[in-house]
Scaffold this motif. Structure first.
Motif, PDB file in Angstrom:
ATOM      1  N   GLY A 215       2.591  -4.442  -3.790  1.00 47.85           N
ATOM      2  CA  GLY A 215       2.815  -3.014  -4.051  1.00 47.85           C
ATOM      3  C   GLY A 215       3.038  -2.706  -5.525  1.00 47.85           C
ATOM      4  N   PHE A 273      -5.664   5.376  -4.261  1.00 47.29           N
ATOM      5  CA  PHE A 273      -5.501   4.469  -3.127  1.00 47.29           C
ATOM      6  C   PHE A 273      -5.458   3.025  -3.627  1.00 47.29           C
ATOM      7  CE2 PHE A 273      -7.177   8.399  -1.620  1.00 47.29           C
ATOM      8  CZ  PHE A 273      -6.461   8.620  -0.450  1.00 47.29           C
ATOM      9  N   PHE A 324      -9.418   1.733  -5.160  1.00 44.32           N
ATOM     10  CA  PHE A 324      -9.359   0.406  -5.768  1.00 44.32           C
ATOM     11  C   PHE A 324     -10.336  -0.501  -5.028  1.00 44.32           C
ATOM     12  CE2 PHE A 324      -6.062  -0.668  -8.924  1.00 44.32           C
ATOM     13  CZ  PHE A 324      -5.500   0.588  -9.104  1.00 44.32           C
TER      14      PHE A 324
HETATM   15  O1  PMT Z   1      -0.009  -4.748  -4.584  1.00 46.13           O
HETATM   16  P1  PMT Z   1      -0.184  -5.706  -5.738  1.00 46.13           P
HETATM   17  O2  PMT Z   1       0.366  -7.079  -5.447  1.00 46.13           O
HETATM   18  O3  PMT Z   1       0.315  -5.101  -7.013  1.00 46.13           O
HETATM   19  O4  PMT Z   1      -1.764  -5.933  -5.940  1.00 46.13           O
HETATM   20  C1  PMT Z   1      -2.595  -4.902  -6.328  1.00 46.13           C
HETATM   21  C2  PMT Z   1      -3.898  -4.864  -5.535  1.00 46.13           C
HETATM   22  C3  PMT Z   1      -4.718  -6.097  -5.828  1.00 46.13           C
HETATM   23  C4  PMT Z   1      -3.586  -4.782  -4.033  1.00 46.13           C
HETATM   24  C5  PMT Z   1      -4.641  -3.549  -5.990  1.00 46.13           C
HETATM   25  O5  PMT Z   1      -4.919  -3.646  -7.350  1.00 46.13           O
HETATM   26  C6  PMT Z   1      -5.921  -3.348  -5.203  1.00 46.13           C
HETATM   27  O6  PMT Z   1      -6.973  -3.850  -5.553  1.00 46.13           O
HETATM   28  N1  PMT Z   1      -5.856  -2.560  -4.095  1.00 46.13           N
HETATM   29  C7  PMT Z   1      -6.933  -2.387  -3.139  1.00 46.13           C
HETATM   30  C8  PMT Z   1      -6.992  -3.605  -2.258  1.00 46.13           C
HETATM   31  C9  PMT Z   1      -8.032  -3.488  -1.195  1.00 46.13           C
HETATM   32  O7  PMT Z   1      -7.694  -3.649  -0.058  1.00 46.13           O
HETATM   33  O8  PMT Z   1      -9.219  -3.164  -1.553  1.00 46.13           O
HETATM   34  P2  PMT Z   1     -10.451  -2.936  -0.549  1.00 46.13           P
HETATM   35  O9  PMT Z   1     -11.629  -3.300  -1.347  1.00 46.13           O
HETATM   36  O10 PMT Z   1     -10.269  -3.646   0.751  1.00 46.13           O
HETATM   37  O11 PMT Z   1     -10.398  -1.392  -0.218  1.00 46.13           O
HETATM   38  C10 PMT Z   1     -11.079  -0.442  -1.007  1.00 46.13           C
HETATM   39  C11 PMT Z   1     -10.308   0.852  -1.081  1.00 46.13           C
HETATM   40  O12 PMT Z   1     -10.210   1.464   0.195  1.00 46.13           O
HETATM   41  C12 PMT Z   1      -8.873   0.699  -1.576  1.00 46.13           C
HETATM   42  O13 PMT Z   1      -8.608   1.819  -2.408  1.00 46.13           O
HETATM   43  C13 PMT Z   1      -8.033   0.774  -0.304  1.00 46.13           C
HETATM   44  O14 PMT Z   1      -6.749   1.316  -0.539  1.00 46.13           O
HETATM   45  C14 PMT Z   1      -8.858   1.724   0.550  1.00 46.13           C
HETATM   46  N2  PMT Z   1      -8.736   1.502   1.992  1.00 46.13           N
HETATM   47  C15 PMT Z   1      -9.220   0.351   2.558  1.00 46.13           C
HETATM   48  C16 PMT Z   1      -9.138   0.178   3.915  1.00 46.13           C
HETATM   49  C17 PMT Z   1      -8.561   1.195   4.718  1.00 46.13           C
HETATM   50  N3  PMT Z   1      -8.462   1.075   6.039  1.00 46.13           N
HETATM   51  N4  PMT Z   1      -8.093   2.305   4.138  1.00 46.13           N
HETATM   52  C18 PMT Z   1      -8.163   2.478   2.799  1.00 46.13           C
HETATM   53  O15 PMT Z   1      -7.705   3.504   2.274  1.00 46.13           O
END
Ligand code: PMT
Length: 401
Positions: A215, A273, A324
Motif C-alpha cells: 500500500g 488506481f 497502474f
Molecule cells: O503497494 P506497494 O507495495 O507500494 O506496491 C505498489 C504497486 C506495485 C502495487 C503499485 O505500484 C502497482 O503497480 N499497482 C497496480 C498493481 C496491479 O495489480 O496492476 P495490474 O496490472 O494487475 O492492474 C492494472 C490496473 O487495474 C491497476 O491500476 C489496478 O489497480 C486496476 N485493477 C485491477 C484489477 C481489478 N479487479 N480492479 C482494478 O481496479
C-alpha cells in the motif's frame, strides 16, 4: 522560488552535532523573508549558541519553560499558535522518543504537545540508533499523528560510521518546507480518489488469496494529493500503514468491498488506481474452516475490474483516470494495452521484476504513458515512493490547471 514573507516558522533545535546545519537552514529562510522564532534545548547549547541563532534569524530565541520574561511576552501555547509550521531539526533519537510519548518536560516538547500546526521532524543520529526498532516504532507513532519527516540521508557520519541517519541538507529542508507553505495557499476544491494495497479473497473464514502489495505507493500518492490541497479519499486494502487524519480513509478487505467503496465515493474529479486488486475470487467461499483431512478444489471467478468500471462510467467518469500496471516483462507493450483496454488517461507502469522496486519496497521506478501518446512517455527513475508520488502529483496539478 516565491518569497515567504508573512510566513512564520518556529525552529526547535535539539542537541546534536548537526545543529550547525540548522543555522544554515535558518539563513536560507531569512533570505526568503520568513519570520523565525527559535527554541533551543539545553543540550543544543553545547553545539550552537543563542547569540548565533538570534543574529541569523533576527528573531527571539527561547530557552527555558520556566523563564518568567518569556512567559509574560509569549506563553508556550501562544508560541505554538504563532507558527505556521514547526521544524524540529536536528531531531535526536531522544527527542523523537520523548515526542512519541507525549512528554512535556521542557519548552520544546511542551510547545509541540500544545501545537495544532504541521510539525516537521528532521532526524539526525548514528546509523544504529536510526535502525533501532525503538526509533522505528517511535517514528511510526509520530507519523500516525500526522508529523512529517524530512530525511535522514545516507552518508559519512560525524562518529566515523557510514549509513542512514545523517541530517538532510539545509537546501532540501528549505525546499520541502517552502513547498509546504506555498501549497497551503492552494485549497483547490478538487476531489481525488486513490485505491491502494492488496485485497484478500477468502477461501474459508481464515484462509485467503492475496499478494505482496504493502500500500506504500498508494498512501504516498494520497498524502501528496492532500498536501497539494486536494480533498482526498483513500480506499485501502489491508495494510499496516497510517495516514493523516484529514484524508478520508476507507478500509476494505476484498475486491468486492473495494469496488463498493469506490462506487459510493463517485463522483470524483480524479481517480488513481494503485491497488493490487486480486483478479480472481472464489466463486463459493467455504462457510466453515476447511479441515486438514478434507479434500477440496478451489473454483475461481473473475473479480470486477474497478478501474475499468470507473473509466467507462457514462455519467460519473472522473476528468482524469490514472491506472497502474505491474509487469514482469514487456513493460511498455503491456502497459499500453492496459491504457487502451481500460480506457485510462494515463497508465503508470512499474517493472516489478527489478529488485528493490514495486511491491513492498520504499522505492519505485515508473514509466508514465499518456493516452493517444499526446505527451511522450516519461520515466521517473529510481527514487523513494514519496518522491515518485510528488512527481506524479506535479503532473496531475499541471493537467488540472
Ligand atoms: O503497494 P506497494 O507495495 O507500494 O506496491 C505498489 C504497486 C506495485 C502495487 C503499485 O505500484 C502497482 O503497480 N499497482 C497496480 C498493481 C496491479 O495489480 O496492476 P495490474 O496490472 O494487475 O492492474 C492494472 C490496473 O487495474 C491497476 O491500476 C489496478 O489497480 C486496476 N485493477 C485491477 C484489477 C481489478 N479487479 N480492479 C482494478 O481496479
Amino acid at each position: 522560488m516565491e518569497d515567504l514573507a508573512n510566513k512564520k516558522i518556529l525552529f526547535i533545535i535539539c542537541g546534536g552535532i548537526s545543529a550547525y546545519k540548522s543555522l544554515e537552514t535558518i539563513r536560507l529562510f531569512k533570505k526568503h523573508k520568513a519570520e523565525i522564532k527559535t527554541i533551543i534545548t539545553k543540550n543544543a547549547k553545547e553545539f550552537v549558541t543563542p547569540l548565533s541563532i538570534s543574529s541569523l534569524s533576527q528573531g527571539k530565541v527561547y530557552e527555558d519553560i520556566f523563564n518568567l520574561e518569556n512567559e509574560l511576552e509569549m506563553d508556550h501555547i501562544a508560541l505554538s499558535r504563532w507558527a505556521d509550521v514547526i521544524i524540529v531539526a536536528p531531531a535526536t533519537a531522544n527527542t523523537i522518543s520523548k515526542l512519541s510519548n507525549g512528554s512535556s518536560e521542557d519548552l520544546a516538547s511542551t510547545v509541540i504537545l500544545a501545537s495544532n500546526k504541521q510539525i516537521f521532524i528532521v532526524p539526525a543520529m548514528n546509523v544504529r540508533m536510526w535502525e533501532h526498532q525503538s526509533t522505528k516504532n517511535n517514528l511510526k507513532i509520530l507519523k500516525s499523528y500526522g508529523y512529517k519527516l524530512i530525511g535522514p540521508v545516507i552518508g559519512d557520519m560525524a562518529c566515523g560510521e557510514f549509513g542512514e541517519g545523517k541530517m538532510s541538507d539545509p537546501l532540501e529542508i528549505f525546499l520541502k518546507i517552502s513547498n509546504f507553505l506555498n501549497q497551503q495557499k492552494e485549497k483547490r476544491g478538487v476531489r481525488a480518489l486513490v485505491t491502494a494495497g492488496p485485497t484478500n479473497e477468502y477461501i474459508d473464514p481464515v484462509r485467503y488469496i492475496t499478494n505482496k502489495s504493502s500500500g506504500k505507493q498508494g498512501y504516498e500518492i494520497a498524502r501528496s494529493l492532500y498536501n497539494r490541497g486536494f480533498d482526498t479519499t483513500l480506499i485501502s486494502g489491508p495494510t499496516n500503514l497510517s495516514i493523516d487524519k484529514n484524508i478520508n480513509l476507507i478500509k476494505v478487505e476484498t475486491a468486492e468491498e473495494m469496488f463498493k467503496a469506490t462506487q459510493e465515493n463517485l463522483p470524483t474529479d480524479i481517480a488513481i488506481f494503485s491497488a493490487a486488486v486480486a483478479d480472481f475470487k472464489l466463486n463459493k467461499k467455504k462457510k466453515d474452516k476447511i479441515k486438514k483431512e478434507e479434500m477440496f478444489t478451489i473454483n475461481l471467478e473473475k473479480n470486477i475490474d474497478i478501474l475499468n468500471y470507473v473509466s467507462n462510467h457514462n455519467s460519473m467518469r472522473p476528468k482524469l483516470v490514472v491506472g497502474f500496471a505491474a509487469e514482469t516483462k514487456n513493460l511498455d507493450k503491456n502497459a499500453i494495452s492496459k491504457l487502451t483496454n481500460k480506457n485510462c488517461d494515463w497508465i503508470i507502469a512499474n517493472d516489478i521484476s527489478k529488485k528493490g522496486i514495486g511491491f513492498n519496497s520504499d522505492y519505485n521506478e515508473v514509466i508514465i504513458h499518456y493516452k493517444n501518446n499526446k505527451i511522450p512517455k516519461e520515466k521517473l527513475s529510481f527514487k523513494k515512493k514519496s518522491e515518485i508520488s510528488e512527481e506524479i502529483v506535479d503532473r496531475i496539478v499541471a493537467q488540472i490547471n
